[in-house]
Design a protein around this motif. Structure first.
Motif, PDB file in Angstrom:
ATOM      1  N   LEU A  52      -5.992 -52.120   5.692  1.00 32.81           N
ATOM      2  CA  LEU A  52      -5.410 -51.619   6.936  1.00 32.81           C
ATOM      3  C   LEU A  52      -4.069 -50.938   6.720  1.00 32.81           C
ATOM      4  CD1 LEU A  52      -6.308 -54.525   9.407  1.00 32.81           C
ATOM      5  CD2 LEU A  52      -7.612 -52.483   8.807  1.00 32.81           C
ATOM      6  N   GLU A  53      -3.756 -50.674   5.439  1.00 34.88           N
ATOM      7  CA  GLU A  53      -2.520 -49.972   5.095  1.00 34.88           C
ATOM      8  C   GLU A  53      -1.316 -50.629   5.760  1.00 34.88           C
ATOM      9  OE1 GLU A  53      -2.829 -45.740   5.604  1.00 34.88           O
ATOM     10  OE2 GLU A  53      -4.958 -45.733   5.066  1.00 34.88           O
ATOM     11  N   CYS A  54      -1.161 -51.897   5.501  1.00 41.53           N
ATOM     12  CA  CYS A  54      -0.044 -52.663   6.071  1.00 41.53           C
ATOM     13  C   CYS A  54       1.296 -52.032   5.667  1.00 41.53           C
ATOM     14  CB  CYS A  54      -0.082 -54.099   5.587  1.00 41.53           C
ATOM     15  SG  CYS A  54      -1.627 -54.955   5.939  1.00 41.53           S
ATOM     16  N   ASP A  55       2.278 -52.124   6.555  1.00 42.85           N
ATOM     17  CA  ASP A  55       3.598 -51.574   6.244  1.00 42.85           C
ATOM     18  C   ASP A  55       4.148 -52.180   4.962  1.00 42.85           C
ATOM     19  OD1 ASP A  55       3.516 -50.007   8.496  1.00 42.85           O
ATOM     20  OD2 ASP A  55       4.581 -51.461   9.757  1.00 42.85           O
ATOM     21  N   SER A  56       3.908 -53.453   4.777  1.00 38.18           N
ATOM     22  CA  SER A  56       4.308 -54.139   3.546  1.00 38.18           C
ATOM     23  C   SER A  56       3.073 -54.831   2.978  1.00 38.18           C
ATOM     24  CB  SER A  56       5.411 -55.163   3.843  1.00 38.18           C
ATOM     25  OG  SER A  56       5.765 -55.868   2.662  1.00 38.18           O
ATOM     26  N   CYS A  57       2.544 -54.301   1.876  1.00 39.81           N
ATOM     27  CA  CYS A  57       1.306 -54.833   1.300  1.00 39.81           C
ATOM     28  C   CYS A  57       1.606 -56.067   0.463  1.00 39.81           C
ATOM     29  CB  CYS A  57       0.621 -53.764   0.442  1.00 39.81           C
ATOM     30  SG  CYS A  57      -0.853 -54.368  -0.407  1.00 39.81           S
ATOM     31  N   ILE A  58       1.123 -57.220   0.905  1.00 40.36           N
ATOM     32  CA  ILE A  58       1.385 -58.465   0.189  1.00 40.36           C
ATOM     33  C   ILE A  58       0.762 -58.449  -1.197  1.00 40.36           C
ATOM     34  CG2 ILE A  58      -0.609 -59.601   1.274  1.00 40.36           C
ATOM     35  CD1 ILE A  58       2.705 -61.283   0.188  1.00 40.36           C
ATOM     36  N   THR A  95       0.340 -58.345 -12.432  1.00 40.38           N
ATOM     37  CA  THR A  95       0.323 -57.316 -13.478  1.00 40.38           C
ATOM     38  C   THR A  95       0.467 -55.907 -12.915  1.00 40.38           C
ATOM     39  OG1 THR A  95      -2.102 -57.267 -13.386  1.00 40.38           O
ATOM     40  CG2 THR A  95      -1.083 -58.735 -15.026  1.00 40.38           C
ATOM     41  N   ASN A  96       0.834 -55.795 -11.624  1.00 37.28           N
ATOM     42  CA  ASN A  96       0.991 -54.498 -10.967  1.00 37.28           C
ATOM     43  C   ASN A  96      -0.305 -53.681 -11.019  1.00 37.28           C
ATOM     44  OD1 ASN A  96       3.714 -55.039 -10.388  1.00 37.28           O
ATOM     45  ND2 ASN A  96       4.374 -54.219 -12.362  1.00 37.28           N
ATOM     46  N   ALA A  97      -1.433 -54.368 -10.892  1.00 27.71           N
ATOM     47  CA  ALA A  97      -2.732 -53.691 -10.956  1.00 27.71           C
ATOM     48  C   ALA A  97      -3.085 -53.009  -9.642  1.00 27.71           C
ATOM     49  CB  ALA A  97      -3.825 -54.684 -11.331  1.00 27.71           C
ATOM     50  N   PHE A  98      -2.432 -53.417  -8.537  1.00 32.53           N
ATOM     51  CA  PHE A  98      -2.743 -52.819  -7.249  1.00 32.53           C
ATOM     52  C   PHE A  98      -1.525 -52.069  -6.733  1.00 32.53           C
ATOM     53  CE2 PHE A  98      -3.338 -52.735  -2.622  1.00 32.53           C
ATOM     54  CZ  PHE A  98      -4.601 -52.145  -2.565  1.00 32.53           C
ATOM     55  N   ALA A  99      -1.683 -50.776  -6.533  1.00 32.16           N
ATOM     56  CA  ALA A  99      -0.588 -49.947  -6.020  1.00 32.16           C
ATOM     57  C   ALA A  99      -1.182 -48.720  -5.346  1.00 32.16           C
ATOM     58  CB  ALA A  99       0.348 -49.529  -7.149  1.00 32.16           C
ATOM     59  N   GLY A 100      -0.575 -48.311  -4.234  1.00 29.01           N
ATOM     60  CA  GLY A 100      -1.036 -47.126  -3.535  1.00 29.01           C
ATOM     61  C   GLY A 100      -2.480 -47.213  -3.087  1.00 29.01           C
ATOM     62  N   GLU A 101      -2.885 -48.398  -2.658  1.00 29.70           N
ATOM     63  CA  GLU A 101      -4.258 -48.655  -2.188  1.00 29.70           C
ATOM     64  C   GLU A 101      -5.303 -48.449  -3.286  1.00 29.70           C
ATOM     65  OE1 GLU A 101      -5.021 -46.565   1.526  1.00 29.70           O
ATOM     66  OE2 GLU A 101      -2.859 -46.397   1.796  1.00 29.70           O
ATOM     67  N   CYS A 114      -4.695 -61.586   0.471  1.00 27.01           N
ATOM     68  CA  CYS A 114      -4.872 -60.429   1.349  1.00 27.01           C
ATOM     69  C   CYS A 114      -5.316 -60.888   2.738  1.00 27.01           C
ATOM     70  CB  CYS A 114      -5.891 -59.454   0.765  1.00 27.01           C
ATOM     71  SG  CYS A 114      -6.204 -58.017   1.836  1.00 27.01           S
ATOM     72  N   PRO A 115      -4.557 -60.602   3.786  1.00 29.95           N
ATOM     73  CA  PRO A 115      -4.915 -61.081   5.131  1.00 29.95           C
ATOM     74  C   PRO A 115      -6.136 -60.370   5.713  1.00 29.95           C
ATOM     75  CG  PRO A 115      -3.014 -59.620   5.262  1.00 29.95           C
ATOM     76  CD  PRO A 115      -3.283 -59.846   3.791  1.00 29.95           C
ATOM     77  N   ASN A 116      -6.506 -59.223   5.118  1.00 23.59           N
ATOM     78  CA  ASN A 116      -7.616 -58.439   5.651  1.00 23.59           C
ATOM     79  C   ASN A 116      -8.910 -58.614   4.859  1.00 23.59           C
ATOM     80  OD1 ASN A 116      -5.745 -57.238   7.529  1.00 23.59           O
ATOM     81  ND2 ASN A 116      -5.035 -55.965   5.835  1.00 23.59           N
ATOM     82  N   GLU A 117      -8.876 -59.495   3.855  1.00 27.16           N
ATOM     83  CA  GLU A 117     -10.044 -59.787   3.017  1.00 27.16           C
ATOM     84  C   GLU A 117     -10.626 -58.516   2.386  1.00 27.16           C
ATOM     85  OE1 GLU A 117     -12.774 -62.033   5.378  1.00 27.16           O
ATOM     86  OE2 GLU A 117     -11.496 -63.819   5.400  1.00 27.16           O
ATOM     87  N   ALA A 118      -9.711 -57.641   1.938  1.00 24.34           N
ATOM     88  CA  ALA A 118     -10.142 -56.403   1.275  1.00 24.34           C
ATOM     89  C   ALA A 118     -10.599 -56.663  -0.158  1.00 24.34           C
ATOM     90  CB  ALA A 118      -9.010 -55.382   1.293  1.00 24.34           C
ATOM     91  N   PHE A 119     -10.323 -57.852  -0.665  1.00 28.45           N
ATOM     92  CA  PHE A 119     -10.685 -58.201  -2.037  1.00 28.45           C
ATOM     93  C   PHE A 119     -11.672 -59.361  -2.011  1.00 28.45           C
ATOM     94  CE2 PHE A 119      -6.555 -56.277  -2.046  1.00 28.45           C
ATOM     95  CZ  PHE A 119      -6.571 -55.428  -3.150  1.00 28.45           C
ATOM     96  N   ASP A 120     -12.797 -59.159  -2.651  1.00 25.05           N
ATOM     97  CA  ASP A 120     -13.831 -60.191  -2.708  1.00 25.05           C
ATOM     98  C   ASP A 120     -13.865 -60.758  -4.122  1.00 25.05           C
ATOM     99  OD1 ASP A 120     -15.983 -61.844  -2.228  1.00 25.05           O
ATOM    100  OD2 ASP A 120     -17.469 -60.253  -2.514  1.00 25.05           O
ATOM    101  N   MET A 121     -13.516 -62.034  -4.242  1.00 21.95           N
ATOM    102  CA  MET A 121     -13.502 -62.672  -5.560  1.00 21.95           C
ATOM    103  C   MET A 121     -13.612 -64.176  -5.389  1.00 21.95           C
ATOM    104  SD  MET A 121     -10.670 -62.381  -8.596  1.00 21.95           S
ATOM    105  CE  MET A 121     -11.037 -62.989 -10.252  1.00 21.95           C
ATOM    106  N   ASN A 122     -14.627 -64.755  -5.966  1.00 21.40           N
ATOM    107  CA  ASN A 122     -14.806 -66.197  -5.891  1.00 21.40           C
ATOM    108  C   ASN A 122     -14.072 -66.835  -7.070  1.00 21.40           C
ATOM    109  OD1 ASN A 122     -15.599 -68.831  -5.589  1.00 21.40           O
ATOM    110  ND2 ASN A 122     -17.751 -68.471  -6.110  1.00 21.40           N
ATOM    111  N   THR A 123     -12.914 -67.444  -6.791  1.00 21.35           N
ATOM    112  CA  THR A 123     -12.159 -68.125  -7.843  1.00 21.35           C
ATOM    113  C   THR A 123     -12.415 -69.623  -7.857  1.00 21.35           C
ATOM    114  OG1 THR A 123     -10.245 -68.255  -6.345  1.00 21.35           O
ATOM    115  CG2 THR A 123     -10.322 -66.395  -7.879  1.00 21.35           C
ATOM    116  N   GLY A 124     -13.172 -70.116  -6.868  1.00 24.75           N
ATOM    117  CA  GLY A 124     -13.596 -71.502  -6.893  1.00 24.75           C
ATOM    118  C   GLY A 124     -12.566 -72.488  -6.359  1.00 24.75           C
ATOM    119  N   SER A 125     -12.932 -73.748  -6.429  1.00 28.92           N
ATOM    120  CA  SER A 125     -12.069 -74.853  -6.025  1.00 28.92           C
ATOM    121  C   SER A 125     -12.452 -76.060  -6.872  1.00 28.92           C
ATOM    122  CB  SER A 125     -12.229 -75.164  -4.531  1.00 28.92           C
ATOM    123  OG  SER A 125     -13.566 -75.562  -4.263  1.00 28.92           O
ATOM    124  N   VAL A 126     -11.635 -77.092  -6.822  1.00 28.86           N
ATOM    125  CA  VAL A 126     -11.900 -78.257  -7.659  1.00 28.86           C
ATOM    126  C   VAL A 126     -11.680 -79.538  -6.847  1.00 28.86           C
ATOM    127  CG1 VAL A 126      -9.531 -78.278  -8.576  1.00 28.86           C
ATOM    128  CG2 VAL A 126     -11.374 -79.355  -9.875  1.00 28.86           C
TER     129      VAL A 126
END
Length: 417
Positions: A328-334, A341-347, A364-376
């Motif tokens: 959603l192009e947030c004013d401040s991208c969390i 590692t600065n892998a995400f920049a400029g969308e 990410c509050p908008n769930e733009a990233f899908d990744m199952n990192t699991g739980s324990v």
């Protein structure tokens, strides 16, 4: 009757293109699929690990300016990161010797440190140099990789036999080098390090093979084990390693932002020749048998419970999937702010920089990233809890890639055991 073979016998099989060489990932998959190779069916297993390795330092010599401009350097800064002048003074020569700590932070931005600087150097970027000389002169210039006449990485404490997981049982968030951001309290997240059953020292616990002089790949460059590293112990061994920085691949080394500023990550691969049954039997150990303590991030050495690497890695995602339509192009991208590692920049998500830590998917509050990192599932203070894994400080994808590179180099006789 015990079985034994020599390095010379394995080397001859490699020359004859008759050696059975597996990466640790390939070998462990066969075990998990009940297709375990016999002793006679395996000659070498290439093992790898990648993670934050704070003991990383570089010794550099580079040309800073013309001869005769200054007598000797007192203070040296590379992109604002302090590099300690010496041990050689190089009087009047215009070149300097420095020791750069991978954990040193820029005087301008503590999130930028030695790890990011080393990656920038390897990528051929221009590096700003400032020298404060002994006679009070300030010399400012820029250099790149071509100006560096010699560069050696020495890792004082690398490739720990796995490590520790951390959570925060307190009410307030705690900043630490073991989390990319301050770790929220009340057991709301878990962070961990270690590549489990891929780790070289986990596959050679008694160090029958991994010892002083053993050849390794360090960030893609051929190097050597100098011996066991600082703070090494029989229970938690680690290695002192060295290789030529200029021969390294920038993909395998870089900076990693933490709650306490910039850190450095490295990737190590080590061949394990299967010389005897003890070595073979140790290679049969899989993630479910590799325990990892879960500690209080504030106390570090205060164990709360224990789990294993199968529960931490399992079949979880190694990289996120980014759906730009959800951004959603947030004013401040969390995500841009906290990505270690600065892998995400400029969308845009740069997968060459991505570490697979999982922070983007968890924050990410908008769930733009899908990744199952699991739980324990853990029991802490007599209470059963399920804690989501929010940050990995190790990267099995890079570990696997370097292990595969080492396997191919051995097969092509570019790397000698």
């Amino acid at each position: 009757m015990s079985k034994n073979r020599t390095i010379d016998e394995i080397n001859q099989k490699i020359i004859n293109d008759d050696a059975n060489i597996f990466t640790a990932e390939e070998f462990k998959k066969l075990i998990k699929n009940d297709e375990t190779p016999s002793f006679d069916e395996v000659d070498v297993v290439t093992c790898g690990t990648c993670g934050v390795m704070s003991g990383t330092a570089a010794i550099l010599n580079f040309i800073a300016t013309d001869p005769g401009i200054f007598i000797r350097a007192n203070e040296v800064y590379l992109n604002g990161v302090p590099a300690y002048a010496g041990p050689c003074p190089n009087e009047w020569l215009g070149s300097v010797d420095v020791i750069l700590h991978g954990t040193a932070h820029s005087i301008y931005d503590e999130s930028y440190g030695g790890g990011f600087l080393l990656k920038d150097i390897l990528e051929g970027k221009e590096i700003d140099v400032r020298i404060e000389s002994a006679e009070g002169k300030t010399i400012e210039n820029s250099i790149s990789l071509k100006d560096i006449t010699r560069a050696q990485i020495i890792g004082a404490r690398m490739a720990f036999k796995n490590y520790t997981a951390f959570t925060n049982p307190h009410n307030k968030a705690v900043s630490s080098i073991f989390s990319a951001v301050a770790l929220e309290g009340n057991l709301r997240g878990l962070t961990f390090s270690g590549c489990g059953d891929l780790n070289p020292l986990q596959n050679d616990i008694s160090q029958n093979v991994i010892k002083e002089g053993t050849r390794v790949l360090l960030n893609g460059a051929q190097g050597y084990v100098l011996g066991n590293g600082t703070r090494s112990s029989p229970e938690k061994p680690n290695l002192m390693l060295s290789a030529d920085l200029t021969q390294m691949d920038s993909y395998y080394i870089g900076g990693f932002k933490t709650g306490q500023g910039g850190e450095v990550y490295d990737t190590v691969a080590v061949p394990i020749p299967v010389l005897n049954e003890e070595i073979y039997n140790n290679l049969l150990i899989t993630d479910d048998e590799v325990d990892i303590p879960v500690s209080d991030i504030k106390g570090r050495h205060l164990p709360l419970d224990e789990t294993n690497y199968k529960k931490l890695w399992a079949d979880y995602s190694l990289r996120p999937q980014y759906d730009r339509s959800k951004c959603l192009e947030c004013d401040s991208c969390i995500v841009e702010e906290i990505c270690p590692t600065n892998a995400f920049a400029g969308e845009r998500l740069n997968l060459a920089y991505c570490f697979g830590c999982g922070m983007c998917a968890n924050y990410c509050p908008n769930e733009a990233f899908d990744m199952n990192t699991g739980s324990v599932d853990l029991t802490i203070n007599n209470k059963d809890v399920n804690i989501p894994i929010i940050c990995r400080q190790s990267d099995r994808l890079r570990a696997n890639k370097l292990s595969l590179k080492l396997k191919k180099m051995i097969q092509n006789q570019e790397f000698k055991l």
